[in-house]
Design an enzyme around this catalytic site. Structure first.
Site, mmCIF file in Angstrom:
data_model
loop_
_atom_site.group_PDB
_atom_site.id
_atom_site.type_symbol
_atom_site.label_atom_id
_atom_site.label_comp_id
_atom_site.label_asym_id
_atom_site.label_seq_id
_atom_site.Cartn_x
_atom_site.Cartn_y
_atom_site.Cartn_z
ATOM 1 N N ASP A 40 -11.703 62.441 -20.414
ATOM 2 C CA ASP A 40 -12.344 63.757 -20.354
ATOM 3 C C ASP A 40 -13.068 64.078 -21.670
ATOM 4 O O ASP A 40 -13.909 64.972 -21.713
ATOM 5 C CB ASP A 40 -11.284 64.852 -20.129
ATOM 6 C CG ASP A 40 -11.335 65.439 -18.733
ATOM 7 O OD1 ASP A 40 -12.414 65.427 -18.126
ATOM 8 O OD2 ASP A 40 -10.285 65.922 -18.271
ATOM 9 N N GLN B 186 -5.897 67.865 -15.064
ATOM 10 C CA GLN B 186 -6.824 68.856 -14.522
ATOM 11 C C GLN B 186 -6.530 70.242 -15.116
ATOM 12 O O GLN B 186 -5.379 70.673 -15.161
ATOM 13 C CB GLN B 186 -6.714 68.886 -12.982
ATOM 14 C CG GLN B 186 -7.741 69.752 -12.290
ATOM 15 C CD GLN B 186 -9.179 69.277 -12.472
ATOM 16 O OE1 GLN B 186 -9.448 68.084 -12.608
ATOM 17 N NE2 GLN B 186 -10.112 70.208 -12.491
ATOM 18 N N LYS C 248 -12.557 63.637 -7.324
ATOM 19 C CA LYS C 248 -12.416 62.587 -8.338
ATOM 20 C C LYS C 248 -11.768 61.346 -7.709
ATOM 21 O O LYS C 248 -12.193 60.224 -7.962
ATOM 22 C CB LYS C 248 -11.592 63.105 -9.532
ATOM 23 C CG LYS C 248 -12.379 64.096 -10.389
ATOM 24 C CD LYS C 248 -11.554 64.830 -11.428
ATOM 25 C CE LYS C 248 -12.431 65.904 -12.089
ATOM 26 N NZ LYS C 248 -11.707 66.746 -13.046
HETATM 27 N N1 GUN Z 1 -11.397 71.789 -14.856
HETATM 28 C C1 GUN Z 1 -12.698 72.110 -14.641
HETATM 29 N N2 GUN Z 1 -13.493 71.123 -15.101
HETATM 30 C C2 GUN Z 1 -12.699 70.174 -15.600
HETATM 31 C C3 GUN Z 1 -12.944 68.904 -16.207
HETATM 32 O O1 GUN Z 1 -14.070 68.451 -16.400
HETATM 33 N N3 GUN Z 1 -11.835 68.209 -16.579
HETATM 34 C C4 GUN Z 1 -10.580 68.685 -16.414
HETATM 35 N N4 GUN Z 1 -9.562 67.942 -16.838
HETATM 36 N N5 GUN Z 1 -10.321 69.852 -15.862
HETATM 37 C C5 GUN Z 1 -11.376 70.586 -15.462
#
Ligand code: GUN
Length: 285
Positions: free
Chosen positions: A119, A96, A52
């Site tokens: 998100d 996350q 990211k």
């Molecule tokens: N963990 C696995 N996929 C994601 C996601 O798309 N966003 C977040 N915040 N955590 C994750």
């Protein structure tokens, strides 16, 4: 033979479009900032967070990284979120997942300001999607809509079957297909006659979480098949929820694993961040 829907290529296109847009925004004095919070050292989460940050760097989004130790208390995490909520320079906040077991995920997600919820996980964002109001949409399903549209697939009037009912994929996916005027059926692991229902689909979204579960017996000739799963097989190779070798000859279009849905998630996260900054700039005008 099915046409491959190339998520790597489409996500690269989206990132390039966003890079151009961010360059133009920068020229007008607008910066885009994403705050990423990682609690603990889960290896998969570390990889996701690194990717990211790399995508932010490529596009020109400033990323603030907040790495907190495993022992962080829920209150300490909530305090950090409040800090980012109040920081006017922050456009998007991402916590996350998964979080350590002693932290209540719902409480944490709920604490994020909906205008920064890039998100699309918080109840307000999900509710907005449900009633057709503006709000951030969960990145994986939003990415699937982009894959379909940019591959020339019409959703309107089509039989869409979504297999999976998670809050992150299945439910928002169904709502998005409905918003695009698809006729949507939601199935899951306990659905009776799953094969028959899947076989009706013009667009089949496979998010059941079981490796190579979907064979040609689930797929109508000429269907578009979207594979959301990601697993490692016996040879440690990546595979999806779809048995690709068996389904590919039947489908008209199919996403591979890897290189299908996966790369779209980060591209849409970046898109949500840019959208957040764009909205903030508009509100100031
Ligand atoms: N963990 C696995 N996929 C994601 C996601 O798309 N966003 C977040 N915040 N955590 C994750």
């Amino acid at each position: 033979m099915a046409q491959l829907i190339d998520g790597k290529k489409i996500s690269a296109q989206i990132k390039d479009e966003l890079k151009d847009e961010v360059t133009q925004m920068n020229a007008r004095g607008i910066t885009v900032t994403l705050a990423v919070i990682l609690v603990g050292q889960d290896p998969a989460s570390c990889v996701y967070v690194r990717n990211k940050k790399k995508a932010c760097e490529y596009i020109g989004i400033r990323s603030i990284s907040c790495e907190m130790p495993e022992e962080t208390t829920q209150e300490e995490l909530l305090e950090k979120i409040r800090e980012f909520n109040q920081d006017d320079s922050v456009d998007g906040i991402l916590v996350q997942l998964p979080l350590p077991a002693h932290i209540h995920e719902d409480t944490v997600i709920d604490a994020i300001d909906p205008s920064k919820d890039v998100d699309g996980f918080c109840p307000r964002s999900v509710g907005a999607l449900c009633i057709g109001k503006p709000g951030f949409v969960s990145c994986t399903p939003a990415g699937i809509i982009q894959l379909l549209k940019r591959s020339g697939v019409t959703i309107e009037g089509k039989e869409c079957v979504v297999v999976g009912r998670s809050n992150i994929v299945g439910k928002p996916m169904s709502l998005l297909l409905l918003r695009e005027s698809g006729t949507v059926t939601i199935c899951h692991s306990r659905t009776k006659n799953l094969k028959e229902i899947c076989k009706r689909a013009d667009i089949l979204v496979c998010a059941i979480g079981k490796p190579r579960f979907f064979t040609e017996e689930y797929v109508k000739e000429g269907a578009v098949v979207i594979d959301v799963g990601i697993h490692r097989n016996e040879q440690n190779k990546l595979c999806g929820d779809v048995d690709f070798e068996r389904v590919e000859p039947v489908a008209s279009m199919i996403t591979p694993v890897p290189g299908g849905v996966g790369p779209m998630t980060i591209a849409m996260l970046m898109s949500n961040c840019v959208e957040s900054a764009r909205q903030k700039a508009q509100n100031k005008e």
